[in-house]
Write a protein that holds these residues in place. Structure first.
Motif, PDB file in Angstrom:
ATOM      1  N   TYR A  42      44.681  45.219  36.275  1.00 51.51           N
ATOM      2  CA  TYR A  42      44.651  44.490  34.992  1.00 51.51           C
ATOM      3  C   TYR A  42      45.719  44.804  34.164  1.00 51.51           C
ATOM      4  O   TYR A  42      45.769  45.990  33.944  1.00 51.51           O
ATOM      5  N   ARG A 104      45.476  40.844  39.580  1.00 48.53           N
ATOM      6  CA  ARG A 104      44.274  40.513  40.072  1.00 48.53           C
ATOM      7  C   ARG A 104      43.953  39.201  40.743  1.00 48.53           C
ATOM      8  O   ARG A 104      42.914  38.709  41.145  1.00 48.53           O
ATOM      9  N   THR A 105      45.121  38.348  40.996  1.00 52.45           N
ATOM     10  CA  THR A 105      45.226  36.982  41.408  1.00 52.45           C
ATOM     11  C   THR A 105      45.353  36.911  42.977  1.00 52.45           C
ATOM     12  O   THR A 105      46.001  35.622  43.122  1.00 52.45           O
ATOM     13  N   THR A 106      45.220  37.759  43.693  1.00 51.12           N
ATOM     14  CA  THR A 106      45.556  37.724  45.214  1.00 51.12           C
ATOM     15  C   THR A 106      44.708  36.552  45.737  1.00 51.12           C
ATOM     16  O   THR A 106      45.447  35.729  46.407  1.00 51.12           O
ATOM     17  N   GLU A 107      43.411  36.322  45.571  1.00 52.90           N
ATOM     18  CA  GLU A 107      42.818  34.916  46.021  1.00 52.90           C
ATOM     19  C   GLU A 107      43.393  33.773  45.550  1.00 52.90           C
ATOM     20  O   GLU A 107      43.384  32.865  46.242  1.00 52.90           O
ATOM     21  N   GLN A 108      43.853  33.807  44.440  1.00 53.60           N
ATOM     22  CA  GLN A 108      44.127  32.568  43.770  1.00 53.60           C
ATOM     23  C   GLN A 108      45.536  32.136  44.366  1.00 53.60           C
ATOM     24  O   GLN A 108      45.941  31.037  44.744  1.00 53.60           O
ATOM     25  N   CYS A 109      46.248  33.161  44.753  1.00 53.30           N
ATOM     26  CA  CYS A 109      47.903  32.875  45.565  1.00 53.30           C
ATOM     27  C   CYS A 109      47.350  32.208  46.890  1.00 53.30           C
ATOM     28  O   CYS A 109      48.013  31.522  47.322  1.00 53.30           O
ATOM     29  N   GLU A 131      51.259  37.261  42.760  1.00 52.04           N
ATOM     30  CA  GLU A 131      50.029  37.555  41.684  1.00 52.04           C
ATOM     31  C   GLU A 131      50.889  37.643  40.319  1.00 52.04           C
ATOM     32  O   GLU A 131      50.162  37.318  39.298  1.00 52.04           O
ATOM     33  N   PRO A 136      48.776  31.401  39.183  1.00 48.22           N
ATOM     34  CA  PRO A 136      47.558  32.003  39.794  1.00 48.22           C
ATOM     35  C   PRO A 136      46.840  32.516  38.720  1.00 48.22           C
ATOM     36  O   PRO A 136      45.290  32.686  38.580  1.00 48.22           O
ATOM     37  N   LYS A 137      47.242  32.988  37.328  1.00 45.07           N
ATOM     38  CA  LYS A 137      46.522  33.530  36.450  1.00 45.07           C
ATOM     39  C   LYS A 137      45.605  32.272  35.664  1.00 45.07           C
ATOM     40  O   LYS A 137      44.431  32.582  35.352  1.00 45.07           O
ATOM     41  N   TRP A 140      42.779  31.897  37.780  1.00 48.63           N
ATOM     42  CA  TRP A 140      41.884  32.986  37.678  1.00 48.63           C
ATOM     43  C   TRP A 140      40.953  32.759  36.565  1.00 48.63           C
ATOM     44  O   TRP A 140      39.791  32.979  36.663  1.00 48.63           O
ATOM     45  N   HIS A 144      36.984  32.274  36.790  1.00 54.58           N
ATOM     46  CA  HIS A 144      36.323  33.520  36.328  1.00 54.58           C
ATOM     47  C   HIS A 144      35.778  33.272  34.926  1.00 54.58           C
ATOM     48  O   HIS A 144      34.929  33.907  34.573  1.00 54.58           O
TER      49      HIS A 144
END
Length: 499
Positions: A42, A104-109, A131, A136-137, A140, A144
């Protein structure tokens, strides 16, 4: 004498330059602000910290200025790329800004690739889903922090928020917008297709402008707080790397830049938008109108050296830390460092990889480790240069700015590893100077940015490759490139043990 101001909003500090019509830096003000790291991966900042320190810096500049503030004709901005600033209906920040070095945004990518498609994303944005980028942010936060996302009416990038706070006007320039993954780079417009596929409200995207475009004047409140004229002309500015290119004269074909700050960048000028690097390097709109640049990024360049100093030489200056490095032979007596402290971007888009020292033995002293860090940073940048050369670009001369231009030993190291002439400018101010040049050009001092560069920028020294060192580094570079492949699996296994 007339003046312009260049504001460079960095990751650790805002730097403000007052530049006269000869291109001389009359004043330089720097003010720091904190980095907020709640957990591993983060990286955030409070947007209002940027504004507060920028206003205080401008006020300090005015207090030290012994001329008429009416002679300060324009101001423009450079800023850290990719950071997400979400504004509510009152145009106030909803949460802290998520910065470029947040991973933090690997899944969003992955989701972007699943929904848009990797090939289609490259066709539109010219860049892969990484990321560090803004989209991607945004996803996220949507996933979240749905409450925060529901309140959002606009998003801005860091320097755009500071400029908005000074003027009350919302804009984003093309060079910074190109780093969001929401811009159609060649068409210079927000991509309705990407917004639609990922269910992003188009109205979140601010109006787009050219970097040299005049976007307003200071609000009465900000004119009073800073002491600057309410008639001061405000120009949009650009991404830090685009402004670094302008401030280094990278304004025509064949020009290449190496910039070593917190991150490290190798940047090369492009005339058109139809080059295809398959996403291996970044491809962004330039701060110069209707131009582009390709760029490779080392996430932890200068940061690797700062980390080493803080951990092992906290009470010493950088000059003390680097003393003796030039007495160490190339290759640091068989010691190699990979600068993957926060993951890597070019050529390995890998948020999980971490740094290594390879080859340590009892003969190594601190100076060997320091040289290995410098060499490792430079090897990482060489990977980007290698990609450019493999695509057919000819790179014989490179302008070096930032921390890497403050050490003769490091400049020679760059020439040897890059196998190219390395040029040091007489007044190296990088992005801040680029912002000032945009203000000078926008104010009508020059007919073109090239004319401005010719007047403002001079060469201080050049460094030629040492043939013997070139041969040594050519072999070591082969070893360096193997370290990523050999340690990737180990780092993946270590990831669950990181706090």
């Amino acid at each position: 004498m007339k003046y312009v101001i260049g504001v460079d909003l960095g990751t650790s500090a805002v730097k403000i330059l007052l530049v006269n019509q000869k291109g001389e830096v009359v004043q330089e003000i720097s003010r720091t602000y904190p980095l907020l790291q709640e957990k591993a991966g983060y990286s955030e900042q409070n947007p209002n910290d940027w504004v507060e320190q920028c206003v205080l810096g401008l006020r300090e500049l005015v207090e030290k200025f012994d001329g008429d503030v009416e002679d300060i004709e324009g101001i423009s901005f450079s800023g850290q790329m990719h950071g997400l600033v979400l504004l509510d209906e009152d145009l106030e920040p909803i949460r802290n800004a998520i910065l470029w070095n947040d991973t933090r945004t690997t899944e969003q990518c992955r989701r972007i690739y699943d929904v848009v498609g990797e090939e289609r994303l490259l066709e539109i944005t010219k860049n892969p889903a990484l990321e560090g980028f803004t989209l991607p942010k945004l996803l996220w936060v949507k996933e979240h922090e749905p409450g925060a996302y529901a309140k959002a009416k606009r998003f801005l990038l860091p320097k755009d928020y500071v400029r908005f706070a000074l003027t009350g006007k919302l804009h984003m320039d093309y060079s910074d917008a190109a780093g969001t993954l929401l811009l159609h780079v060649s068409k210079k417009e927000w991509s309705k297709e990407i917004c639609s596929r990922l269910d992003i409200r188009e109205e979140l995207c601010p109006p787009l402008v050219d970097s040299h475009e005049e976007v307003g004047t200071l609000t009465p409140e900000m004119a009073s707080e800073t002491g600057l004229s309410p008639r001061l002309r405000v120009f949009a500015g650009g991404a830090d790397n685009a402004c670094g290119a302008i401030g280094s004269g990278i304004l025509s074909k064949g020009k290449t830049l190496c910039s070593i700050g917190t991150s490290g960048v190798v940047l090369s000028y492009e005339e058109d938008s139809d080059k295809d690097f398959q996403g291996k390097v970044h491809y962004f709109n330039h701060g110069k109108e209707d131009a582009y640049y390709t760029m490779g990024v080392t996430l932890a360049a200068g940061y690797s050296l700062s980390w080493f100093k803080e951990v092992f030489a906290g009470d010493e200056s950088f000059e003390q830390l680097l003393a003796g490095v030039d007495t160490v032979t190339p290759g640091a007596n068989g010691l190699i460092f990979t600068p993957y402290l926060v993951g890597e971007r070019t050529p390995h888009a890998d948020a999980m990889i971490r740094a290594s020292f390879i080859g340590m033995d009892s003969a190594h002293e601190r100076k060997h480790f320091v040289r290995a860090v410098l060499e490792g940073i430079t090897f990482s940048l060489q990977e980007s240069i290698e990609l450019f050369r493999n695509s057919g670009k000819e790179i014989n001369s490179i302008i070096s700015i930032g921390g890497g231009a403050k050490s003769d030993a490091w400049l020679q190291m760059q020439a040897d590893i890059f196998q190219a002439e390395v040029v040091k400018l007489s007044s190296e101010q990088g992005p801040g100077m680029g912002a000032a040049m945009l203000a000078a050009y926008g104010s009508g001092w020059f007919d073109t940015l090239e004319d401005c560069a010719h007047a403002f920028l001079q060469t201080a020294d050049t460094y030629q490759p040492n043939p013997e060192n070139v041969l040594i580094y050519r072999e070591l570079f082969k070893v360096y490139k193997e370290v990523y492949n050999q340690t990737k699996s180990l780092n993946d296994q270590l990831a669950p043990f990181r706090n």
